[in-house]
Scaffold this active site. Structure first.
Site, PDB file in Angstrom:
ATOM      1  N   HIS A  99      86.187 -18.103  -9.155  1.00 42.01           N
ATOM      2  CA  HIS A  99      87.807 -18.355  -9.202  1.00 42.01           C
ATOM      3  C   HIS A  99      88.254 -17.338  -8.202  1.00 42.01           C
ATOM      4  O   HIS A  99      89.360 -17.242  -8.420  1.00 42.01           O
ATOM      5  CB  HIS A  99      88.110 -18.287 -10.631  1.00 42.01           C
ATOM      6  CG  HIS A  99      87.302 -19.020 -11.571  1.00 42.01           C
ATOM      7  ND1 HIS A  99      86.445 -18.288 -12.263  1.00 42.01           N
ATOM      8  CD2 HIS A  99      87.320 -20.334 -12.182  1.00 42.01           C
ATOM      9  CE1 HIS A  99      85.961 -19.131 -13.284  1.00 42.01           C
ATOM     10  NE2 HIS A  99      86.274 -20.377 -13.046  1.00 42.01           N
TER      11      HIS A  99
HETATM   12  S1  FES Z   1      86.607 -15.239 -10.647  1.00 43.43           S
HETATM   13 FE1  FES Z   1      86.384 -16.214 -12.464  1.00 43.43          FE
HETATM   14  S2  FES Z   1      84.112 -15.422 -12.903  1.00 43.43           S
HETATM   15 FE2  FES Z   1      84.640 -14.536 -11.074  1.00 43.43          FE
END
Ligand code: FES
Ligand code: HEM
Lengths: 180, 422
Positions: free
Chosen positions: A145
């Protein structure tokens, strides 16, 4: 209510009330203590806990390289930092951060960065941007993410709440660490 | 659910019925003893299709277990063994894996049918709750099943989803304690796989139990219908058997053709190629995506910058369906007579599909490119706000303010009128 031997008055605490509550309490304690093993069996078992530490000889890791070792099912990043990287980490000490930390508090010896390689957002393994100091912060980038960590593993951008975690470790000699 | 009108034909049947009136129960629930509104259309086919899919999943699942080993050292190989060595193993596995997707397709249509025709409204609220409970159990079952082949997506999907529960970190170390309890270790590992296997086997049977309650709750008020008005006189109803058993069977054959197209011609289209790589805790695939049926909720999770609130938003997006019966204040059930409601319903569907599409994208991916460029994260935030706005603003206001179209006095009347015109 009428019983053989007495008439109960409202709001009077009778022997029956007492027995009723006492039975309930004992029953509840019994149910909870019977349920606890059913819940606690889910926690890490003795053999899992026994795998608690690994020893790593770092002498073969050249400067500017990261190795990953597995500890408790998780990757540990061991980065042999260059002088330039350490300087960069220190120079950014006062930049705005979500989880502020000084570069010197991130490693026992500044050239050896030892961290749990698990994104503090939802647990992915961040990718290494260190080699070419690529990305905005030249550290690690989480593909899941989009969290970005700097060269000291501090969270700089994205949804992750905390810096990459530092496991408990100690130096057994100059180049060997015991993790866990 | 029972029916006292059932008369066994044979002497043996009568003897048995006096001792255990189960045939009467079936007769009154799914047979000629149950009278359903005469105007049910094909959207009412999806309940029995969901029941069919549940049976398919349980049957293929029980057989798969005969060849599967729930252990990190063997699970991936066991699935390859099923695919290559076991007679018709490929068919069983493809039926089970595509079956999960088909089950969700059917259930989504079934839920949306209920939304459009107002089936969640009084007196069917508990029926609606039980349906949502089934849906939640399916989500849990599907998630744990996807972990069993122990591929890269299995492992990392399990890692990301279980880590959600670490967001409940109200005192120092609480999040970790929850995670260690869920995993039985310090990461997703063998204890996790084994408990997921146990629960993946169990939950479908819990679903069977809730389905029985669901049908019980259905048979008190009886089925809703496309007009959304109560079925009153005998002229409004027809016996479930043979009318709807025949109609459902026809729909079922059509459905099986589509199901077979997936199994035989594109068995991996709904899967992810990374799941044919064995799980490796050292390497995260460059792009993790959940199964398609979770995608809209995954986008909502990603849309919120804070971990805890992201998780809360994601769970709320599903739980909010529970209060729909009270958010909707209209006296009329069916959207047939509520043009504004119908309009916003379709907008809601389009937005939900868009949320799903965004779920497959990296947050930074540029989706709309007009000079500047709008990324998936921004669009995901807008679509998430619209999703909640539908429940919190649109439904309560529109349902109370809209002037509805005239509703027919009875189902029979409406059917006869349509016949005259046609
Ligand atoms: S940014 Fe969501 S797991 Fe690393
Ligand atoms: C609600 C019903 C069910 C759903 C939605 C469901 C869903 C799934 C899914 C999505 C997978 C992963 C498929 C893959 O990618 O390979 C799976 C695997 C599996 N399921 Fe189920 N399942 C259900 C019922 C059952 C039942 C009742 C059993 C056992 C009695 C079972 C046993 C298995 C086994 C052994 C696997 C691993 C083999 C494989 O991956 O194909 N399932 N399930």
């Amino acid at each position: 209510m009428t019983t053989n031997d007495q008439i109960e008055h409202e709001e009077e605490v009778t022997r029956r009330n007492f027995l009723y509550v006492a039975t309930g309490v004992v029953g509840a304690v019994g149910v909870v203590s019977a349920a606890w093993p059913l819940v606690d069996q889910m926690n890490p078992s003795a053999d899992v806990l026994a795998l608690a530490s690994v020893e790593v000889d770092m002498s073969s890791i050249p400067e500017g390289q990261t190795v990953k070792v597995l500890w408790r099912g998780k990757p540990i990043f061991i980065r042999h930092r260059t002088a330039k990287e350490i300087a960069r980490g220190v120079s950014e000490d006062n930049d705005p951060m979500k989880d502020p930390a000084l570069d010197k508090d991130r490693a026992q010896k500044p050239e050896w960065l030892v961290m749990i390689g698990i994104c503090t957002h939802l647990g992915c393994v961040p990718l290494d941007n260190t080699e070419f100091q690529s990305g905005e912060y030249g550290g690690w980038y989480c593909p899941c993410h989009g969290s970005e960590y700097d060269i000291a593993g501090r969270i700089r951008k994205g949804p992750a709440p905390r810096n990459l975690e530092i496991p408990k470790y100690e130096y057994l000699n100059d180049t060997t660490v015991k993790i866990g | 659910m029972g029916s006292s009108t059932y008369v066994p034909k044979s002497k043996a049947g009568k003897w048995f019925e006096e001792r255990l009136p189960i045939m009467g129960l079936i007769h009154g629930t799914l047979g000629a003893g149950y009278n359903a509104p005469r105007n049910l259309n094909y959207w009412w086919n999806f309940g029995s299709l969901a029941g069919f899919m549940l049976v398919v999943q349980i049957l293929t699942g029980i057989i798969l277990v005969m060849h599967y080993t729930p252990h990190v050292d063997f699970a991936f190989r066991a699935v390859e063994h099923i695919m290559r060595d076991v007679n018709y193993g490929w068919l069983l596995r493809y039926t089970h894996s595509n079956g999960a997707s088909m089950f969700f397709v059917v259930v989504y249509i079934h839920i949306l049918r209920g939304m459009y025709f107002g089936s969640y409204k009084s007196p069917r609220e508990v029926l609606w709750f039980l349906g949502l409970v089934i849906y939640l159990l399916m989500m849990a079952t599907g998630f744990m099943g996807y972990v069993l082949p122990w591929g890269q997506m299995s492992f990392w999907g399990a890692t990301v989803i279980t880590n959600l529960f670490g967001a409940f970190n109200f005192y120092d170390g609480m999040g970790d304690s929850i995670l260690h309890l869920l995993w039985g270790g310090f990461s997703v590992d063998n204890p996790t796989l084994q408990r997921f296997f146990s629960l993946h086997y169990l939950l479908p049977f819990v679903i069977v139990g809730v389905v029985i309650l669901h049908i019980w709750a259905l048979h008190l008020p009886g089925s809703n219908n496309p007009l959304g008005i109560d079925a009153k006189g005998p002229g409004d109803k027809i016996p479930f058997h043979p009318y709807y058993t025949a109609k459902d069977a026809f729909g079922l054959s059509f459905f099986i053709v589509i199901f077979a197209l997936f199994i035989f011609y594109m068995p991996n289209i709904m899967g992810h190629p990374d799941n044919y790589i064995e799980a490796n805790p050292m390497v995260t695939p460059s792009h993790i995506v959940p199964e398609w049926y979770y995608l809209p909720f995954y986008t909502i999770l990603k849309a919120v910058p804070d971990k805890l609130f992201g998780v809360i938003a994601m769970f709320s997006s599903i739980l909010i369906f529970f209060v729909l019966p009270w958010l909707d204040g209209s006296k009329v059930r069916s959207a047939k007579f509520r043009p504004a409601t119908a309009f916003f319903f379709w907008l809601f569907i389009i937005n939900a599909i868009f949320l799903g599409y965004l779920g497959t994208k990296l947050p930074s991916a540029i989706i709309i490119n007009m000079g500047g460029g709008i990324d998936a994260l921004t669009l995901g935030r807008i679509a998430s706000v619209l999703y909640f706005a539908y429940f919190i603003v649109v439904v309560p206001l529109v349902s109370r303010m809209e002037s509805t179209k005239p509703v027919p006095t009875s189902i029979a009347q409406s059917v006869l009128d349509a016949r005259k015109e046609g």
